[in-house]
Write a protein that holds these residues in place. Structure first.
Motif, PDB file in Angstrom:
ATOM      1  N   UNK A 273       9.033  -2.474  -5.102  1.00  0.00           N
ATOM      2  CA  UNK A 273       9.579  -3.840  -5.540  1.00  0.00           C
ATOM      3  C   UNK A 273      10.601  -4.448  -4.825  1.00  0.00           C
ATOM      4  N   UNK A 274      11.801  -3.487  -4.827  1.00  0.00           N
ATOM      5  CA  UNK A 274      12.881  -3.744  -4.162  1.00  0.00           C
ATOM      6  C   UNK A 274      12.907  -4.192  -2.657  1.00  0.00           C
ATOM      7  N   UNK A 275      12.283  -3.223  -1.926  1.00  0.00           N
ATOM      8  CA  UNK A 275      12.323  -3.230  -0.466  1.00  0.00           C
ATOM      9  C   UNK A 275      11.137  -4.123   0.109  1.00  0.00           C
ATOM     10  N   UNK A 276      10.414  -5.009  -0.583  1.00  0.00           N
ATOM     11  CA  UNK A 276       9.045  -5.480  -0.175  1.00  0.00           C
ATOM     12  C   UNK A 276       9.651  -6.579   0.703  1.00  0.00           C
TER      13      UNK A 276
ATOM     14  N   UNK B  91       4.056 -10.341  10.822  1.00  0.00           N
ATOM     15  CA  UNK B  91       3.201  -9.346  10.948  1.00  0.00           C
ATOM     16  C   UNK B  91       3.058  -8.287  10.362  1.00  0.00           C
ATOM     17  N   UNK B  92       4.265  -8.185   9.594  1.00  0.00           N
ATOM     18  CA  UNK B  92       3.849  -7.124   8.497  1.00  0.00           C
ATOM     19  C   UNK B  92       2.954  -7.495   7.428  1.00  0.00           C
TER      20      UNK B  92
ATOM     21  N   UNK C 180       1.047   1.465  -0.745  1.00  0.00           N
ATOM     22  CA  UNK C 180       1.541   0.105  -0.457  1.00  0.00           C
ATOM     23  C   UNK C 180       2.914   0.292  -0.830  1.00  0.00           C
ATOM     24  N   UNK C 181       3.231   1.115  -1.699  1.00  0.00           N
ATOM     25  CA  UNK C 181       4.614   1.181  -2.229  1.00  0.00           C
ATOM     26  C   UNK C 181       5.386   2.118  -1.083  1.00  0.00           C
ATOM     27  N   UNK C 182       4.731   3.020  -0.401  1.00  0.00           N
ATOM     28  CA  UNK C 182       5.399   3.550   0.860  1.00  0.00           C
ATOM     29  C   UNK C 182       5.617   2.751   2.103  1.00  0.00           C
ATOM     30  N   UNK C 183       4.672   1.654   2.295  1.00  0.00           N
ATOM     31  CA  UNK C 183       4.782   0.664   3.220  1.00  0.00           C
ATOM     32  C   UNK C 183       5.910  -0.189   3.071  1.00  0.00           C
ATOM     33  N   UNK C 184       6.141  -0.680   1.973  1.00  0.00           N
ATOM     34  CA  UNK C 184       7.144  -1.759   1.623  1.00  0.00           C
ATOM     35  C   UNK C 184       8.347  -1.129   1.568  1.00  0.00           C
ATOM     36  N   UNK C 185       8.296  -0.063   1.247  1.00  0.00           N
ATOM     37  CA  UNK C 185       9.890   0.753   1.175  1.00  0.00           C
ATOM     38  C   UNK C 185      10.056   1.298   2.486  1.00  0.00           C
ATOM     39  N   UNK C 186       9.331   1.803   3.409  1.00  0.00           N
ATOM     40  CA  UNK C 186       9.675   2.154   4.721  1.00  0.00           C
ATOM     41  C   UNK C 186      10.168   0.641   5.622  1.00  0.00           C
ATOM     42  N   UNK C 187       9.095  -0.050   5.469  1.00  0.00           N
ATOM     43  CA  UNK C 187       9.523  -1.406   6.217  1.00  0.00           C
ATOM     44  C   UNK C 187      10.912  -2.105   5.716  1.00  0.00           C
TER      45      UNK C 187
END
Length: 484
Positions: free
Chosen positions: A175-178, A35-36, A52-59
């Motif tokens: 990149x880390x929290x993707x 879903x993400x 996109x960076x902020x989305x991947x970081x928060x998720x």
């Protein structure tokens, strides 16, 4: 849904299927990647990179907290340490050395903390393994970029990931929290990640998200199959049975057959997890890997397993090439090939496997596992050279009539050998794996360690024939071996 309700659901599922709660949480996190991923395709693809960076970081931070609570601080602290290192001495040999020491020290600190059990625990060190390699390769890539600016000659492999500047902190965090690669991998370079968020993998005709949903969902289905197979079959092949008196008092043939079957089932859980998370990477488009010779899109850029090799491979080399691919490629690129100065391929491989063992943990079982893996590959090369250089053996080995029989024998032997190695990987504790090895008379070790002895009469019976054709064939075999 409140935290207590979520915890209750996780506990109920774990009890229902007979699994550990932390394992259910991890698997739930992998499934949530879909879903993400679809949300990203629908609302964020092609948008500003910062969004996109902020989305991947928060998720990613939420997933980490969902699994490990406030232990999320460990990944954040390690990232900040590496970022400070990069903005101060990035691009130097000193940065590479400090990154290796610092990242591995932080990981080992996590391993040395008290554990709830003697078995492998899913804790914050699980994603930190992935983080350790990702941050280390980032430092290497910036070092390669600096070398390139100084007109140093890089390999094509190094060229493909070299960076000409230090990424911003938000890019490193993204990149880390993707979510598709944070928990269990796969490894992917900063160059790939930046190309992805900048729309390089978009559909070339429409400019929209790539046509990667179908291949992504196919990996999900295959991952589910592996996961279900593991959940069903592991009931009949538990790790604990290896140290059970009934197993230890059975015949050697029975023990070897059980190890063969148990080893295959044991790896199903890894196959399932990697396929599920790869599917999420595919859906977002991160896995794009160019086109094949027919112009078709390739979606194997984040593949961590090749099921065909795992299920039909008849050599240790083929099985290793098809399992945990990105980690093996990482080790080859950033450790094995960087040890070329040692001047000895076996020594470089041994050092690489030692690093790989320490990266997995401090338990003795990891070291015995990779020690046996080294012996298996070395034995295959030794025996393979005899087969390749003798026309009779080579003809028998490649004959359509005898190949199915030879394949079956080789397949059984390698599954027993690698299953034997996995005993240490699964049981971890010295007393446990030693009990099993003593109960099986250390048979695989004896076979692999005595190769130099029984190879001599084998070469006498089947002497090498140094014809032009065979010489060329051997040259090609050596060339392929070096490539692998």
């Amino acid at each position: 849904m409140e935290a207590n309700e979520a915890d209750g659901i996780i506990s109920f599922i774990a009890r229902s299927i007979g699994a550990q709660e932390n394992a259910v949480r991890l698997l739930t996190s992998l499934f949530l990647g879909y879903p993400f991923a679809f949300f990203h395709r629908q609302f964020l693809h092609g948008k500003a990179a910062i969004l996109q960076h902020l989305y991947f970081i928060s998720v990613g931070l939420w997933i980490c907290y969902f699994n490990f609570g406030f232990a999320v601080i460990h990944s954040l602290a390690n990232i900040l340490l590496i970022y400070v290192l990069l903005v101060t001495v990035g691009g130097t040999q000193l940065s590479v050395g400090l990154a290796l020491i610092g990242n591995m020290s932080y990981l080992l600190y996590g391993y040395l903390l008290p554990k709830d059990t003697d078995n492998y625990d899913i804790s914050w060190t699980t994603p930190h393994c992935v983080l350790t390699l990702r941050l280390t390769s980032l430092v290497f890539d910036i070092y390669d970029g600096r070398r390139k600016q100084n007109n140093a000659k890089l390999s094509a492999e190094q060229e493909s990931t070299a960076l000409d500047k230090v990424p911003s902190l938000i890019e490193i965090l993204g990149q880390t929290y993707y979510f598709g690669g944070f928990m269990v991998g796969p490894q992917f370079s900063m160059r790939r990640y930046l190309d992805f968020v900048n729309g390089e993998f978009s559909d070339k005709i429409t400019g929209g998200p790539p046509a990667s949903v179908k291949p992504g969902l196919s990996r999900l289905v295959l991952g589910l199959c592996y996961t279900l197979l593991f959940q069903i079959l592991s009931v009949y092949t538990p790790d604990s049975y290896l140290t059970d008196p009934e197993f230890l008092n059975s015949t050697l043939l029975y023990k070897l057959l059980y190890i063969l079957i148990w080893g295959r089932v044991f790896l199903f859980k890894y196959n399932g997890c990697w396929l599920i998370t790869e599917g999420a990477c595919l859906v977002t488009g991160l896995s794009y890997n160019g086109k094949d010779k027919n112009g078709n899109d390739l979606w194997d850029g984040c593949a961590n397993i090749i099921p065909y090799y795992c299920e039909v491979g008849d050599t240790g080399q083929k099985l290793i090439q098809g399992f945990n691919i990105n980690t093996n490629l990482w080790m080859a690129k950033y450790v094995f090939k960087r040890l070329k100065f040692l001047g000895n391929k076996d020594l470089s491989q041994l050092c690489t496997l030692l690093f790989l063992a320490v990266w997995h943990g401090t338990n003795s079982g990891y070291f015995i596992n990779f020690c046996l893996e080294f012996l298996i590959i070395k034995c295959e090369r030794e025996v393979g050279s005899v087969v390749d250089l003798n026309p009779t053996l080579h003809a028998i080995h490649t004959s359509k009539l005898t190949y199915p029989i030879i394949w079956f024998i080789k397949r059984c032997c390698i599954l027993i050998g690698l299953g034997y190695a996995l005993i240490g990987f699964a049981l971890l504790d010295f007393d446990k794996w030693l009990t099993v090895y003593n109960g099986t008379y250390w048979l695989p070790f004896i076979i692999y360690l005595t190769v130099p002895i029984w190879k001599v009469p084998l070469k006498v019976i089947f002497p090498p024939v140094k014809s032009r054709q065979n010489g060329e064939q051997n040259h090609n075999t050596d060339k392929q071996s070096k490539t692998e």
